[in-house]
Scaffold this motif. Structure first.
Motif, short mmCIF file in Angstrom:
data_model
loop_
_atom_site.label_atom_id
_atom_site.label_comp_id
_atom_site.label_asym_id
_atom_site.label_seq_id
_atom_site.Cartn_x
_atom_site.Cartn_y
_atom_site.Cartn_z
N VAL A 42 0.83 -1.21 0.00
CA VAL A 42 0.00 0.00 0.00
C VAL A 42 0.87 1.25 0.00
CG1 VAL A 42 -1.65 1.34 1.37
CG2 VAL A 42 -2.02 -1.10 1.03
N ILE A 43 1.96 1.25 0.76
CA ILE A 43 2.86 2.41 0.80
C ILE A 43 3.51 2.61 -0.56
CG2 ILE A 43 4.96 3.36 1.81
CD1 ILE A 43 4.22 1.86 4.40
N GLU A 44 3.99 1.52 -1.16
CA GLU A 44 4.69 1.63 -2.44
C GLU A 44 3.76 2.04 -3.58
OE1 GLU A 44 6.34 -2.25 -2.83
OE2 GLU A 44 8.20 -1.76 -1.78
N GLU A 45 2.58 1.45 -3.61
CA GLU A 45 1.66 1.67 -4.72
C GLU A 45 0.66 2.79 -4.47
OE1 GLU A 45 2.04 0.14 -7.55
OE2 GLU A 45 3.66 -1.13 -6.77
N GLN A 46 0.54 3.21 -3.20
CA GLN A 46 -0.47 4.22 -2.83
C GLN A 46 -1.86 3.81 -3.30
OE1 GLN A 46 -0.16 7.55 -0.94
NE2 GLN A 46 1.00 5.82 -0.21
N ARG A 47 -2.17 2.54 -3.10
CA ARG A 47 -3.48 1.98 -3.45
C ARG A 47 -4.01 1.20 -2.26
NH1 ARG A 47 -2.86 -1.56 -8.68
NH2 ARG A 47 -5.11 -1.75 -8.32
N ALA A 48 -5.33 1.22 -2.08
CA ALA A 48 -5.94 0.46 -0.99
C ALA A 48 -5.80 -1.04 -1.25
CB ALA A 48 -7.41 0.83 -0.85
N TYR A 49 -5.82 -1.81 -0.17
CA TYR A 49 -5.76 -3.27 -0.29
C TYR A 49 -6.90 -3.89 0.49
CZ TYR A 49 -4.24 -8.11 0.12
OH TYR A 49 -4.20 -9.47 0.08
N LEU A 50 -7.74 -4.63 -0.21
CA LEU A 50 -8.82 -5.40 0.39
C LEU A 50 -8.98 -6.66 -0.46
CD1 LEU A 50 -11.11 -5.40 2.59
CD2 LEU A 50 -12.61 -4.51 0.80
N PRO A 51 -8.54 -7.81 0.04
CA PRO A 51 -8.57 -9.03 -0.77
C PRO A 51 -9.94 -9.24 -1.42
CG PRO A 51 -7.49 -9.45 1.32
CD PRO A 51 -8.07 -8.06 1.40
N ALA A 52 -9.89 -9.71 -2.65
CA ALA A 52 -11.08 -10.00 -3.48
C ALA A 52 -11.68 -8.75 -4.10
CB ALA A 52 -12.16 -10.73 -2.69
N PHE A 53 -11.25 -7.58 -3.66
CA PHE A 53 -11.75 -6.33 -4.26
C PHE A 53 -10.62 -5.46 -4.79
CE2 PHE A 53 -15.14 -7.48 -1.27
CZ PHE A 53 -16.25 -7.41 -2.10
N PHE A 54 -9.61 -5.19 -3.95
CA PHE A 54 -8.51 -4.31 -4.33
C PHE A 54 -7.19 -4.98 -3.98
CE2 PHE A 54 -12.09 -1.65 -3.04
CZ PHE A 54 -12.30 -0.92 -4.21
N GLY A 55 -6.30 -5.05 -4.94
CA GLY A 55 -4.99 -5.64 -4.69
C GLY A 55 -4.43 -6.24 -5.96
N PRO A 56 -3.15 -6.63 -5.95
CA PRO A 56 -2.52 -7.20 -7.14
C PRO A 56 -3.09 -8.59 -7.46
CG PRO A 56 -1.04 -7.36 -5.26
CD PRO A 56 -2.22 -6.56 -4.80
N GLU A 57 -3.41 -8.81 -8.71
CA GLU A 57 -4.00 -10.09 -9.10
C GLU A 57 -2.97 -11.22 -8.94
OE1 GLU A 57 -5.83 -10.18 -12.88
OE2 GLU A 57 -7.01 -8.36 -12.53
#
Length: 518
Positions: A199-214
């Motif tokens: 999250v710090i590196e990408e500045q994107r939220a993380y919530l499994p199944a909704f937000f995160g790297p595939e």
């Protein structure tokens, strides 16, 4: 937070009272009203946190009009519109009024309203927490309140706050296990698949199944956690961080939790930004105080030592008319005063005893401009800065040179504000190959310097603006600093048209080699 007060408004008063009775075991204070006018009277006279109103009421105003009037004197009110009306015009009208939520009058209305009120309570609570955060003066106080609030508002097992502390270096600053109440101390994040690091590196939220790297599984901070939500966070004036919540059961965190966390992060970022600005302002004020102290020390040395030197010369010239003992005593006392001045005032003057350094003028000018704008947040003076690319470096005292340029900008701003025209100050910096010099020009369209003062403008204590609180030391200080940097300063001015100061510095090192000297 105290007991929540809810006002339910419906022209079918029995429906409003039925809803109130069904919500009575929630611990909220619930009132009812049968019209918009009655509701406004209650809102004006009593504490109400949440307003739930029917949209299409037969008597008087509709729900959107009620909300619009209520928000005019109760801007923090959380409003919910209830409707059985199937035409959708009411949505637009309600949104324009500032309505926060909409509910259909269905058989599930009591359950839906309960859930909507709980969301409203959360929003109200977060807003109140946010305001408390903005009143805090220290980062540690902000983090303490956030940890406390997260533990009180939501049923999480743990929360974690992490940030970047260097290049590819990450650390958990605060973490709390809410089941035990234990706080976990600072720990380095070495795991490249850490959800917080991502999250710090990408500045994107993380919530499994909704937000995160595939196709990539990211790890929580607490190894036993099965559910996690993490959002980006701004810390310490721009250093990127992450705020997360975790649960030991799977599928316990969803979109609502992520939205909640984003609201918390928003308030934390605002609070941290405010603290950073306060710290910067304190540092700037301290720097300004040091500048004034420096100016006063220079002025005192100039104004006292010159007459002392003249007095010493006079004593020596008059030696034939003085007793030897008298002459000796006078000279010893003059020497004692000189030594005392040097001992007391010289340490207050910065830079003269420190080694000179290689200076890139572009960042020096930009720093001076930033400080000037901090001192003058009203933005009345239009300031234009033009710096030629790849200026050669000079040799001198960087901090003192920044202060000298700030003094020139201050002088220009004062002159332009008294001119009666739209205040303009222009700063340019160019390389002059013929003379192998770098020139910095500060020009204003102000009232100009009276002709009889132009030749004395760099003398300590000389100013045409005493009535505005000027001491007459700023330009003298600027001249001293330019001289210490091996350069010279010149002034040209026409009364009623403006003033130009030109600072000329010998080149210290070619621009392509300047990095080695810094």
């Amino acid at each position: 937070m105290g007991a929540i007060s809810v006002l339910i408004v419906d022209d079918e008063i029995k429906f409003a009272e039925l809803l109130a009775s069904r919500l009575s075991n929630e611990g909220w204070t619930i009132r009812t009203a049968g019209s918009g006018n009655e509701a406004l009277k209650i809102l004006q006279e009593q504490a109400v946190d949440i307003l739930a109103s029917d949209f299409r009421m037969l008597r008087g105003m509709n729900g959107a009009e009620l909300v619009n009037q209520a928000l005019a004197f109760k801007p923090d009110l959380y409003s919910i519109i209830l409707t059985a009306w199937h035409e959708r015009d009411y949505v637009l009208q309600s949104l324009e009024a500032g309505v926060a939520a909409f509910l259909e009058k269905s058989p599930r209305i009591d359950g839906d309203l309960t859930a909507a009120i709980r969301r409203g309570i959360q929003t109200i609570t977060l807003t109140r927490i946010g305001r408390r955060l903005l009143d805090l003066q220290r980062e540690e106080e902000v983090l303490d309140l956030i940890i406390e609030s997260l533990g009180r508002l939501k049923e999480f097992d743990s929360c974690c706050l992490a940030d970047r502390v260097g290049q590819n270096l990450y650390r958990v600053e605060r973490a709390v296990d809410f089941r035990t109440g234990q706080e976990i101390g600072r720990q380095q994040i070495d795991d490249p698949d850490s959800a917080y690091r991502y999250v710090i590196e990408e500045q994107r939220a993380y919530l499994p199944a909704f937000f995160g790297p595939e196709g990539r599984i990211l790890h929580p901070f607490v190894p036993e956690s099965k559910s996690i939500a993490v959002v980006p966070l701004v810390l310490r004036g721009g250093i990127r961080g992450a705020l997360g919540i975790e649960h030991r059961e799977g599928n316990r965190l969803g979109i609502e939790d992520l939205r909640f966390l984003n609201q918390i992060a928003y308030w934390v970022s605002l609070a941290m930004g405010k603290i950073t600005q306060q710290d910067e302002r304190v540092q700037m004020e301290e720097e300004r105080a040091r500048e004034r102290r420096d100016l006063l020390a220079r002025a005192a040395l100039h104004e006292i030592k010159n007459p002392l030197n003249n007095l010493a010369t006079a004593v020596q010239v008059a030696s034939a008319e003085l007793l030897p003992e008298t002459q000796k005593t006078l000279l010893e006392n003059i020497s004692r005063i000189n030594n005392a001045l040097n001992k007391i005032l010289r340490p207050l003057i910065r830079g003269e005893d420190s080694p000179r350094e290689t200076i890139d003028l572009d960042p020096v000018i930009q720093e001076a401009v930033s400080r000037f704008r901090l001192y003058h947040p009203d933005g009345v003076t239009r300031l234009t800065v033009t710096v030629s690319p790849a200026l050669p470096t000079i040799i001198g005292y960087r901090a003192m040179l920044v202060s000298a340029i700030v003094n020139l900008l201050e002088n220009a701003a004062t002159a332009t504000k008294s001119s009666g025209r739209s205040p303009e100050v222009r700063v340019t910096a160019d390389y002059v190959p013929v003379r192998d010099q770098v020139e910095v020009v500060v020009n204003d369209n102000g009232s100009g310097i009276p002709a009889h003062l132009v030749d004395r403008v760099f003398d300590y204590g000389v100013t045409s603006q005493l009535e505005r609180g000027n001491t007459g030391y700023g330009l003298a200080f600027a001249k001293d600093v330019v001289s210490l940097c091996g350069g010279y300063i010149a002034v040209s001015s026409t009364e009623g048209e403006g003033t130009t100061f030109k600072l000329s510095f010998p080149v210290g090192m070619p621009a392509e080699h300047s990095a080695e000297g810094r």
